[in-house]
Design an enzyme around this catalytic site. Structure first.
Site, PDB file in Angstrom:
ATOM      1  N   GLY A 155      34.222 -53.242  55.445  1.00 20.28           N
ATOM      2  CA  GLY A 155      34.077 -53.921  54.882  1.00 20.28           C
ATOM      3  C   GLY A 155      35.899 -54.526  54.993  1.00 20.28           C
ATOM      4  O   GLY A 155      36.352 -55.417  53.838  1.00 20.28           O
ATOM      5  N   HIS A 206      46.297 -56.574  55.527  1.00 21.37           N
ATOM      6  CA  HIS A 206      46.946 -55.515  54.762  1.00 21.37           C
ATOM      7  C   HIS A 206      46.838 -54.694  53.961  1.00 21.37           C
ATOM      8  O   HIS A 206      45.951 -54.788  52.859  1.00 21.37           O
ATOM      9  CB  HIS A 206      47.984 -57.021  54.160  1.00 21.37           C
ATOM     10  CG  HIS A 206      49.116 -56.335  53.511  1.00 21.37           C
ATOM     11  ND1 HIS A 206      50.435 -57.068  53.649  1.00 21.37           N
ATOM     12  CD2 HIS A 206      49.483 -55.286  53.031  1.00 21.37           C
ATOM     13  CE1 HIS A 206      51.171 -57.022  53.259  1.00 21.37           C
ATOM     14  NE2 HIS A 206      51.197 -55.341  52.794  1.00 21.37           N
ATOM     15  N   CYS A 263      51.258 -60.546  52.550  1.00 24.88           N
ATOM     16  CA  CYS A 263      52.310 -60.683  52.283  1.00 24.88           C
ATOM     17  C   CYS A 263      52.446 -62.141  51.787  1.00 24.88           C
ATOM     18  O   CYS A 263      54.015 -62.384  50.875  1.00 24.88           O
ATOM     19  CB  CYS A 263      52.624 -61.118  53.396  1.00 24.88           C
ATOM     20  SG  CYS A 263      53.261 -59.820  54.744  1.00 24.88           S
ATOM     21  N   CYS A 270      49.932 -63.793  57.167  1.00 26.93           N
ATOM     22  CA  CYS A 270      49.263 -62.824  56.173  1.00 26.93           C
ATOM     23  C   CYS A 270      48.432 -63.016  54.568  1.00 26.93           C
ATOM     24  O   CYS A 270      49.780 -63.379  53.810  1.00 26.93           O
ATOM     25  CB  CYS A 270      49.903 -61.257  56.063  1.00 26.93           C
ATOM     26  SG  CYS A 270      49.371 -60.141  55.599  1.00 26.93           S
ATOM     27  N   HIS A 301      41.767 -50.074  47.224  1.00 35.13           N
ATOM     28  CA  HIS A 301      41.318 -50.609  45.665  1.00 35.13           C
ATOM     29  C   HIS A 301      40.967 -49.668  44.264  1.00 35.13           C
ATOM     30  O   HIS A 301      40.703 -48.408  44.645  1.00 35.13           O
ATOM     31  CB  HIS A 301      39.882 -50.791  46.552  1.00 35.13           C
ATOM     32  CG  HIS A 301      39.652 -52.374  46.636  1.00 35.13           C
ATOM     33  ND1 HIS A 301      39.241 -53.234  46.927  1.00 35.13           N
ATOM     34  CD2 HIS A 301      39.681 -52.013  48.577  1.00 35.13           C
ATOM     35  CE1 HIS A 301      39.292 -54.158  48.146  1.00 35.13           C
ATOM     36  NE2 HIS A 301      39.528 -53.349  48.993  1.00 35.13           N
ATOM     37  N   HIS A 333      45.675 -51.810  51.774  1.00 35.89           N
ATOM     38  CA  HIS A 333      45.072 -51.847  50.498  1.00 35.89           C
ATOM     39  C   HIS A 333      44.026 -50.476  50.176  1.00 35.89           C
ATOM     40  O   HIS A 333      43.947 -50.603  50.853  1.00 35.89           O
ATOM     41  CB  HIS A 333      44.552 -53.537  49.906  1.00 35.89           C
ATOM     42  CG  HIS A 333      43.762 -53.940  50.605  1.00 35.89           C
ATOM     43  ND1 HIS A 333      43.898 -54.563  51.732  1.00 35.89           N
ATOM     44  CD2 HIS A 333      42.578 -53.851  50.308  1.00 35.89           C
ATOM     45  CE1 HIS A 333      42.847 -54.675  52.198  1.00 35.89           C
ATOM     46  NE2 HIS A 333      41.500 -54.314  50.936  1.00 35.89           N
ATOM     47  N   ASN A 378      39.038 -49.946  52.824  1.00 33.33           N
ATOM     48  CA  ASN A 378      38.227 -50.008  54.013  1.00 33.33           C
ATOM     49  C   ASN A 378      38.869 -50.681  54.936  1.00 33.33           C
ATOM     50  O   ASN A 378      39.860 -51.058  55.158  1.00 33.33           O
ATOM     51  CB  ASN A 378      37.619 -51.344  53.510  1.00 33.33           C
ATOM     52  CG  ASN A 378      36.801 -51.340  52.849  1.00 33.33           C
ATOM     53  OD1 ASN A 378      35.780 -49.945  52.208  1.00 33.33           O
ATOM     54  ND2 ASN A 378      36.936 -52.742  51.827  1.00 33.33           N
TER      55      ASN A 378
HETATM   56  P1  5GP Z   1      39.098 -55.693  51.478  1.00 33.75           P
HETATM   57  O1  5GP Z   1      37.411 -56.315  51.884  1.00 33.75           O
HETATM   58  O2  5GP Z   1      39.583 -55.821  52.471  1.00 33.75           O
HETATM   59  O3  5GP Z   1      38.983 -54.170  51.458  1.00 33.75           O
HETATM   60  O4  5GP Z   1      39.435 -56.563  49.860  1.00 33.75           O
HETATM   61  C1  5GP Z   1      40.499 -57.433  50.016  1.00 33.75           C
HETATM   62  C2  5GP Z   1      40.352 -57.908  49.172  1.00 33.75           C
HETATM   63  O5  5GP Z   1      40.683 -59.043  48.555  1.00 33.75           O
HETATM   64  C3  5GP Z   1      38.742 -58.044  48.259  1.00 33.75           C
HETATM   65  O6  5GP Z   1      38.483 -57.650  47.340  1.00 33.75           O
HETATM   66  C4  5GP Z   1      39.404 -59.888  47.045  1.00 33.75           C
HETATM   67  O7  5GP Z   1      38.706 -59.838  46.555  1.00 33.75           O
HETATM   68  C5  5GP Z   1      40.666 -59.851  47.503  1.00 33.75           C
HETATM   69  N1  5GP Z   1      41.225 -61.032  47.720  1.00 33.75           N
HETATM   70  C6  5GP Z   1      40.802 -61.741  48.344  1.00 33.75           C
HETATM   71  N2  5GP Z   1      42.049 -62.745  48.741  1.00 33.75           N
HETATM   72  C7  5GP Z   1      43.026 -62.791  47.275  1.00 33.75           C
HETATM   73  C8  5GP Z   1      43.955 -63.259  46.465  1.00 33.75           C
HETATM   74  O8  5GP Z   1      43.878 -65.044  46.525  1.00 33.75           O
HETATM   75  N3  5GP Z   1      43.971 -62.746  45.129  1.00 33.75           N
HETATM   76  C9  5GP Z   1      43.398 -61.217  45.286  1.00 33.75           C
HETATM   77  N4  5GP Z   1      44.314 -61.590  43.965  1.00 33.75           N
HETATM   78  N5  5GP Z   1      42.271 -61.176  45.446  1.00 33.75           N
HETATM   79  C10 5GP Z   1      41.924 -61.625  46.693  1.00 33.75           C
HETATM   80 ZN    ZN Z   2      50.582 -58.605  55.686  1.00 32.34          ZN
END
Ligand code: 5GP
Ligand code: ZN
Length: 112
Positions: A91, A96, A7, A4, A100, A98, A85
């Site tokens: 999206g 994991h 993680c 992950c 935003h 999170h 999301n």
């Molecule tokens: P999701 O698309 O799942 O709602 O959000 C995942 C977020 O993680 C995205 O906004 C993406 O830019 C961010 N993200 C993906 N890989 C990394 C990484 O290696 N480091 C950081 N700091 N953010 C990441």
């Molecule tokens: Zn995780």
């Protein structure tokens, strides 16, 4: 080693721009910011998404929102958006949980 991404960020195996950490959660800047301020707050415990929140693990969610409010005050964010999301159609790309935190530009409603 966990497969992950988040993680691994918590474990320090992948570098990140950390802005806050305590025993329950970790906050860091998004690597591809979608607003002048864009950071993520995540539980240290692996939870896949909001859809995996249960009576047993939900206290960390309240804690994360306390941390979001504290960080927003510290950064003088007057207006901001908190987004989580759930699932690919909404999206989600990292599975994991999170949250935003986005701020510093006009935002549309409803979201695209
Ligand atoms: P999701 O698309 O799942 O709602 O959000 C995942 C977020 O993680 C995205 O906004 C993406 O830019 C961010 N993200 C993906 N890989 C990394 C990484 O290696 N480091 C950081 N700091 N953010 C990441
Ligand atoms: Zn995780």
């Amino acid at each position: 080693m966990s497969d992950c991404l988040f993680c691994r960020i918590i474990a320090g195996e992948i570098p990140s721009s950390k802005i806050y950490e305590d025993e329950q959660c970790f906050a860091f800047k998004d690597i591809a910011p979608q607003a002048p301020t864009h950071f993520l707050v995540i539980p240290k415990e692996h939870i896949g998404s909001v859809s995996e929140v249960t009576a047993e693990n939900s206290s960390v969610v309240g804690h994360i929102f306390e941390v979001i409010a504290k960080l927003a005050k510290e950064q003088n964010l007057e207006s901001y958006r908190v987004v989580s999301n759930i699932g690919e159609q909404a999206g989600q790309s990292v599975f994991h949980l999170h949250f935003h935190v986005l701020s510093g530009r006009d935002m549309t409603w409803p979201p695209g």
